[in-house]
Motif scaffolding. Structure first.
Motif, PDB file in Angstrom:
ATOM      1  N   UNK A   1       0.905  -1.277  -0.142  1.00 28.62           N
ATOM      2  CA  UNK A   1       0.071   0.040  -0.059  1.00 28.62           C
ATOM      3  C   UNK A   1       0.769   1.097   0.144  1.00 28.62           C
ATOM      4  N   UNK A   2       1.946   1.224  -0.103  1.00 25.51           N
ATOM      5  CA  UNK A   2       2.799   2.559  -0.158  1.00 25.51           C
ATOM      6  C   UNK A   2       3.144   3.246  -1.245  1.00 25.51           C
ATOM      7  N   UNK A   3       2.318   2.344  -2.585  1.00 26.26           N
ATOM      8  CA  UNK A   3       2.329   3.122  -3.926  1.00 26.26           C
ATOM      9  C   UNK A   3       1.015   2.948  -4.124  1.00 26.26           C
ATOM     10  N   UNK A   4       0.440   4.396  -4.525  1.00 30.69           N
ATOM     11  CA  UNK A   4      -0.940   4.631  -5.151  1.00 30.69           C
ATOM     12  C   UNK A   4      -0.576   5.060  -6.569  1.00 30.69           C
ATOM     13  N   UNK A   5      -1.533   4.557  -7.466  1.00 31.29           N
ATOM     14  CA  UNK A   5      -1.275   5.045  -8.909  1.00 31.29           C
ATOM     15  C   UNK A   5      -2.859   5.467  -9.308  1.00 31.29           C
ATOM     16  N   UNK A   6      -3.010   6.592  -9.782  1.00 34.61           N
ATOM     17  CA  UNK A   6      -4.016   7.249 -10.132  1.00 34.61           C
ATOM     18  C   UNK A   6      -4.097   7.601 -11.558  1.00 34.61           C
ATOM     19  N   UNK A   7      -4.695   6.834 -12.445  1.00 37.65           N
ATOM     20  CA  UNK A   7      -4.652   6.930 -13.894  1.00 37.65           C
ATOM     21  C   UNK A   7      -6.017   7.821 -14.444  1.00 37.65           C
ATOM     22  N   UNK A   8      -5.508   7.998 -15.651  1.00 42.30           N
ATOM     23  CA  UNK A   8      -7.008   8.683 -16.463  1.00 42.30           C
ATOM     24  C   UNK A   8      -7.017  10.324 -15.986  1.00 42.30           C
ATOM     25  N   UNK A   9      -5.699  10.815 -15.472  1.00 41.19           N
ATOM     26  CA  UNK A   9      -5.919  12.173 -15.201  1.00 41.19           C
ATOM     27  C   UNK A   9      -4.825  12.914 -15.985  1.00 41.19           C
ATOM     28  N   UNK A  10      -5.535  13.970 -16.518  1.00 37.64           N
ATOM     29  CA  UNK A  10      -4.742  15.301 -17.156  1.00 37.64           C
ATOM     30  C   UNK A  10      -4.048  16.392 -16.427  1.00 37.64           C
ATOM     31  N   UNK A  11      -2.974  16.382 -16.130  1.00 38.05           N
ATOM     32  CA  UNK A  11      -2.291  17.288 -15.241  1.00 38.05           C
ATOM     33  C   UNK A  11      -2.016  18.708 -16.010  1.00 38.05           C
ATOM     34  N   UNK A  12      -2.162  19.559 -14.970  1.00 33.07           N
ATOM     35  CA  UNK A  12      -1.855  20.852 -15.327  1.00 33.07           C
ATOM     36  C   UNK A  12      -0.523  21.365 -14.367  1.00 33.07           C
ATOM     37  N   UNK A  13      -0.595  22.637 -13.931  1.00 42.01           N
ATOM     38  CA  UNK A  13       0.402  23.137 -13.200  1.00 42.01           C
ATOM     39  C   UNK A  13       0.656  22.564 -11.932  1.00 42.01           C
ATOM     40  N   UNK A  14       1.601  22.695 -11.089  1.00 43.27           N
ATOM     41  CA  UNK A  14       1.722  22.323  -9.725  1.00 43.27           C
ATOM     42  C   UNK A  14       1.121  23.369  -8.972  1.00 43.27           C
ATOM     43  N   UNK A  15       0.082  22.894  -7.855  1.00 47.31           N
ATOM     44  CA  UNK A  15      -0.651  23.583  -7.088  1.00 47.31           C
ATOM     45  C   UNK A  15       0.043  23.596  -5.555  1.00 47.31           C
ATOM     46  N   UNK A  16      -0.485  24.760  -4.832  1.00 50.76           N
ATOM     47  CA  UNK A  16      -0.063  24.681  -3.303  1.00 50.76           C
ATOM     48  C   UNK A  16      -0.943  24.886  -2.274  1.00 50.76           C
ATOM     49  N   UNK A  17      -1.102  24.179  -1.179  1.00 54.25           N
ATOM     50  CA  UNK A  17      -2.091  24.274  -0.202  1.00 54.25           C
ATOM     51  C   UNK A  17      -1.422  24.504   1.061  1.00 54.25           C
ATOM     52  N   UNK A  18      -2.173  25.216   1.896  1.00 58.23           N
ATOM     53  CA  UNK A  18      -1.803  25.380   3.433  1.00 58.23           C
ATOM     54  C   UNK A  18      -2.463  24.358   4.219  1.00 58.23           C
ATOM     55  N   UNK A  19      -1.634  23.528   4.888  1.00 60.49           N
ATOM     56  CA  UNK A  19      -2.121  22.497   5.854  1.00 60.49           C
ATOM     57  C   UNK A  19      -2.662  23.132   7.109  1.00 60.49           C
ATOM     58  N   UNK A  20      -3.410  22.396   8.168  1.00 57.13           N
ATOM     59  CA  UNK A  20      -3.777  23.243   9.213  1.00 57.13           C
ATOM     60  C   UNK A  20      -2.548  23.499  10.267  1.00 57.13           C
TER      61      UNK A  20
END
Length: 821
Positions: free
Chosen positions: A488-507
């Motif tokens: 379970x240490x590797x998760x693959x998400x297919x079928x996604x078209x990627x754009x630019x990198x995003x940033x979010x602020x954690x709690x």
């Protein structure tokens, strides 16, 4: 183990009288030429050319003796030629076989016109200058005494090869600086040069100065390449190395093996560990400025001849950038042209300002600020250039990338940074990898191995088909992907078209990185670190940047042409850079040559190369055209091509370096001694004993599961083997050894055909097939020695491959098995 080639000329033969993959390609050459010889749609000269070429290939592939009739080695030469001919005939079409009957004879027996054409071809070949080729050197992987390095000594051998390389680099630099010291101002030592190395070192010219940064496999943290030894078995043909020396057939080849091979090839001539860039001096001389890896002052050389660039795969693309306009510099050029086309004062001012911005971090954001002026954006909206919108997207994506790097320092990476080991694996627990291709899965393996606490989320469209066939992808997912039964240490998400990198602020206030789609919306996949592996920018090698920039600034031209050898194998591309009436050429090979820059090559060339790449490395092979094996083979083909077409006295001054090994005791050679002519039996008892050995080996096989199953089979190959066995004479050979040679040869032939079919079917245990192969070899050896004991008897047929055959059935077979036909 891969088969040795059967079809080079000479008296030496491989242990296995079978056709290698390369030999089968040579058979295809004969088929092609035989067809052209008889093609009434061709002109007479075209058919004659095919006829002459067919005869020359008979020479080159050892199918006719090359020695004079009175030469002491003539008998051995004739024997070797005959063995090759009888083996290869099984693979020839009728048309080709008829042509072979005409031409595969000693030169003195050819028709007069054919003999004259052959004499002319031999004379031309004798006058051709013989440049040093990679094949003049032993294959890397030997101890100093010439014996192969065992697996347990690989680490030690790799370290020693690295030490020798570093020492030679230092000596080369010292010699070069000494030469520079006595030259007049403005002049530099002259050399042919190769910039870059890697697997392309299979074609390393020992007379050229090598400048190589010693990157890629020397710094990659991965433990092994993604292909197994079986999948890169053709490496031996390049002379680069033997993958089976350091890995079992289904095991991945360890990186230290590649490092050993590359460092061994590198020290065949003068070298400097470092980087180089090409430029043109005011006098029109082609100059290479070399920055040594040891940190010492740069040095310059004047380049003689055509430089060869093998600098590897180009850089990766920033997430969200437009692939037609992938860099900030290209985006600025497109936007500047669009602004100039509008002709308004505001657009002209914006254009000048845009081009005046300095390259480097911050240029994308500054460009966007400039374009935000409504008068400028309105002017761009009228542009008819379809690349304008893409150029703006590239600026936005680059600005987002630089912003993410600033907010999360040390946690935003291009994939090559992971592959070069230039990262801290403990900087994050959750890693987002943008991409699901080969680079992405390789980086996932590196991270998971380096940090036992790490989790990796790979996101992208679809994994390319080739990954499912290499030795890494499925194994890694089985180990770590829960969908494949992993931890379970590797998760693959297919079928996604990627754009630019995003940033979010954690709690907790920490900045996290997230994957965005092509519209800039969150995909709900985030982590503490982000790695971009979304493909690469098709561009010219960085070593050409100063030269290309100067040529284009002067209004000059850069043209490209795909280069092929005489066998239509792709060798790379040649660039022609011209400005102020001066023209220079540069050759690009290796992985760098597999991605054609769009501003130099058109769609037709790209489609043509894609078709060649699909043949060189079909996805079913688990290889890619820019991979290690394909690059090594291409390098060796390029070296042969350059050696064959190199004019006399072409080349510059060289440094004192390693010289190719000469025949004799001064250097180890890995050339196999081959088979000697069969020895006759000394006594009748010896011949009887050998016949009994054949029978015993047959009995061993017939008692195996495979033998019991096939004993009563009605398969044509089994019937032929059974009938041949029944024709064998008693062991005491009442009619003499000569007459016994033919039936034993027939047994060997039909057993060999059965082995080939059994291997292809994949139905039988390897040890059972090996037992049949042992019997076939025993029968073949016995037939050969019987023929030598009593010559002047009808020749025995030659085995098709590892000659195994069948015997009289003893037990019943429940059913007729399926064998390959």
């Amino acid at each position: 183990m891969p088969l040795e080639n059967l079809l080079p000329p000479g008296v030496e033969l491989p242990t296995e009288l079978q056709l290698s993959d390369a030999d089968r390609g040579r058979v295809a050459e004969f088929d092609y030429l035989a067809h052209r010889m008889n093609d009434v749609g061709l002109t007479g000269p075209e058919r004659q050319d095919a006829r002459n070429r067919f005869s020359v290939l008979v020479d080159e592939y050892g199918l006719r003796p090359l020695t004079a009739p009175d030469d002491a080695d003539r008998a051995a030469d004739e024997y070797a030629s005959d063995v090759r001919l009888r083996t290869v005939r099984w693979y020839l079409s009728k048309e080709t076989g008829d042509a072979m009957t005409t031409f595969a004879v000693p030169a003195e027996r050819l028709e007069s016109a054919d003999a004259e054409a052959l004499r002319a071809a031999r004379a031309a070949r004798a006058q051709t200058p013989q440049a040093t080729r990679p094949s003049d050197f032993p294959m890397p992987g030997l101890r100093p005494d010439g014996t192969p390095v065992p697996r347990e000594e690989l680490g030690q051998a790799t370290a020693e090869a690295a030490r020798r390389r570093t020492e030679l680099s230092s000596r080369t630099l010292a010699e070069l600086r000494a030469q520079q010291a006595v030259l007049p101002e403005g002049r530099h030592p002259q050399f042919e040069i190769m910039i870059g190395g890697g697997a392309a070192l299979a074609g390393r010219d020992p007379g050229a100065l090598l400048v190589d940064a010693r990157g890629r496999w020397h710094v990659d943290p991965i433990v092994a390449i993604v292909q197994s030894a079986d999948q890169v078995r053709h490496l031996r043909q390049s002379g680069m190395g033997d993958p089976y020396q350091f890995a079992d057939p289904q095991e991945r080849v360890p990186l230290p093996a590649l490092q050993l091979w590359e460092d061994t090839a590198a020290v065949r001539g003068p070298l400097i560990d470092g980087r180089a860039e090409l430029s043109v001096s005011a006098e029109g001389r082609l100059i290479a400025e070399i920055v040594p890896a040891d940190g010492s002052e740069p040095v310059k050389v004047e380049v003689q001849g055509t430089p060869l660039l093998a600098t590897g795969i180009p850089p990766e693309i920033i997430p969200g950038a437009d692939r037609r306009v992938p860099t900030v510099r290209e985006a600025a050029d497109v936007l500047a042209d669009a602004l100039a086309a509008t002709g308004t004062p505001e657009a002209d001012a914006a254009r000048d300002h845009l081009l005046a911005l300095r390259d480097g971090e911050g240029r994308a954001a500054a460009s966007l600020e400039l374009l935000a002026d409504p008068r400028v954006s309105d002017a761009l909206n009228t542009s008819e250039d379809t690349r304008t919108a893409g150029a703006t997207e590239t600026l936005r994506a680059t600005a987002a990338w630089e912003r993410a790097c600033a907010l999360a320092p040390g946690r935003v990476f291009m994939g090559d940074e992971i592959g070069d080991g230039d990262y801290d694996p403990t900087v994050a627990k959750d890693w987002v990898i943008a991409g699901v291709g080969g680079a992405a899965i390789a980086n996932a393996e590196i991270i998971l191995q380096a940090n036992p606490e790490a989790r990796v989320f790979m996101v992208g469209k679809d994994a390319p088909f080739v990954l499912h066939n290499d030795a890494q992808y499925t194994a890694l997912r089985r180990a770590h992907d829960a969908d494949y039964g992993g931890d379970g240490r590797l998760v693959v998400y297919g079928g996604r078209y990627l754009g630019a990198v995003g940033t979010v602020t954690a709690p907790d206030g920490r900045v996290r990185l997230e994957a965005l789609d092509s519209a800039g919306e969150s995909l709900g996949i985030e982590g503490d670190a982000y790695v971009a592996c979304l493909g690469r920018v098709s561009r010219l090698p960085h070593a050409l940047d100063p030269m290309e920039s100067a040529v284009r600034s002067a209004g000059g031209t850069v043209r490209g042409e795909l280069v092929f050898d005489d066998d239509r194998q792709y060798l790379g591309y040649r660039l022609e850079l011209e400005a102020h009436g001066r023209r220079h050429t540069v050759d690009v090979t290796g992985a760098a040559s597999r991605m054609l820059p769009g501003h130099v090559f058109g769609g037709e060339d790209m489609a043509r190369l894609a078709a060649f790449d699909a043949k060189v490395a079909p996805p079913e092979s688990g290889n890619v055209s820019a991979g290690f094996m394909a690059t090594a083979l291409q390098g060796s083909q390029l070296a042969r091509h350059r050696a064959a077409h190199r004019p006399p006295d072409d080349g510059g001054q060289g440094l004192s370096g390693n010289t190719p090994p000469q025949p004799g005791p001064q250097g180890p050679s890995q050339q196999y001694d081959g088979l000697a002519a069969p020895a006759p039996y000394a006594t009748a008892q010896d011949a009887t004993q050998a016949g009994e050995d054949v029978t015993r080996s047959f009995q061993t096989w017939i008692r195996s599961d495979m033998g019991r199953e096939l004993a009563a089979s009605d398969h044509p190959r089994i019937r032929a083997l059974r009938e041949a066995w029944r024709q064998l004479p008693p062991h005491d050979l009442p009619e003499g050894p000569g007459r016994a040679a033919l039936p034993y040869g027939a047994v060997a032939e039909h057993a060999g055909a059965t082995v080939t079919a059994a291997v292809a079917s994949g139905r039988f245990a390897p040890e059972d097939v090996a037992a049949l192969n042992t019997m076939a070899r025993a029968a073949h050896t016995h037939a050969s020695r019987l023929s030598a004991t009593q010559p002047n008897t009808p020749p025995m047929p030659q085995a098709t491959a590892p000659a195994p055959r069948v015997a009289t059935p003893v037990p019943e077979a429940a059913r007729a098995p399926r064998l390959a036909t």
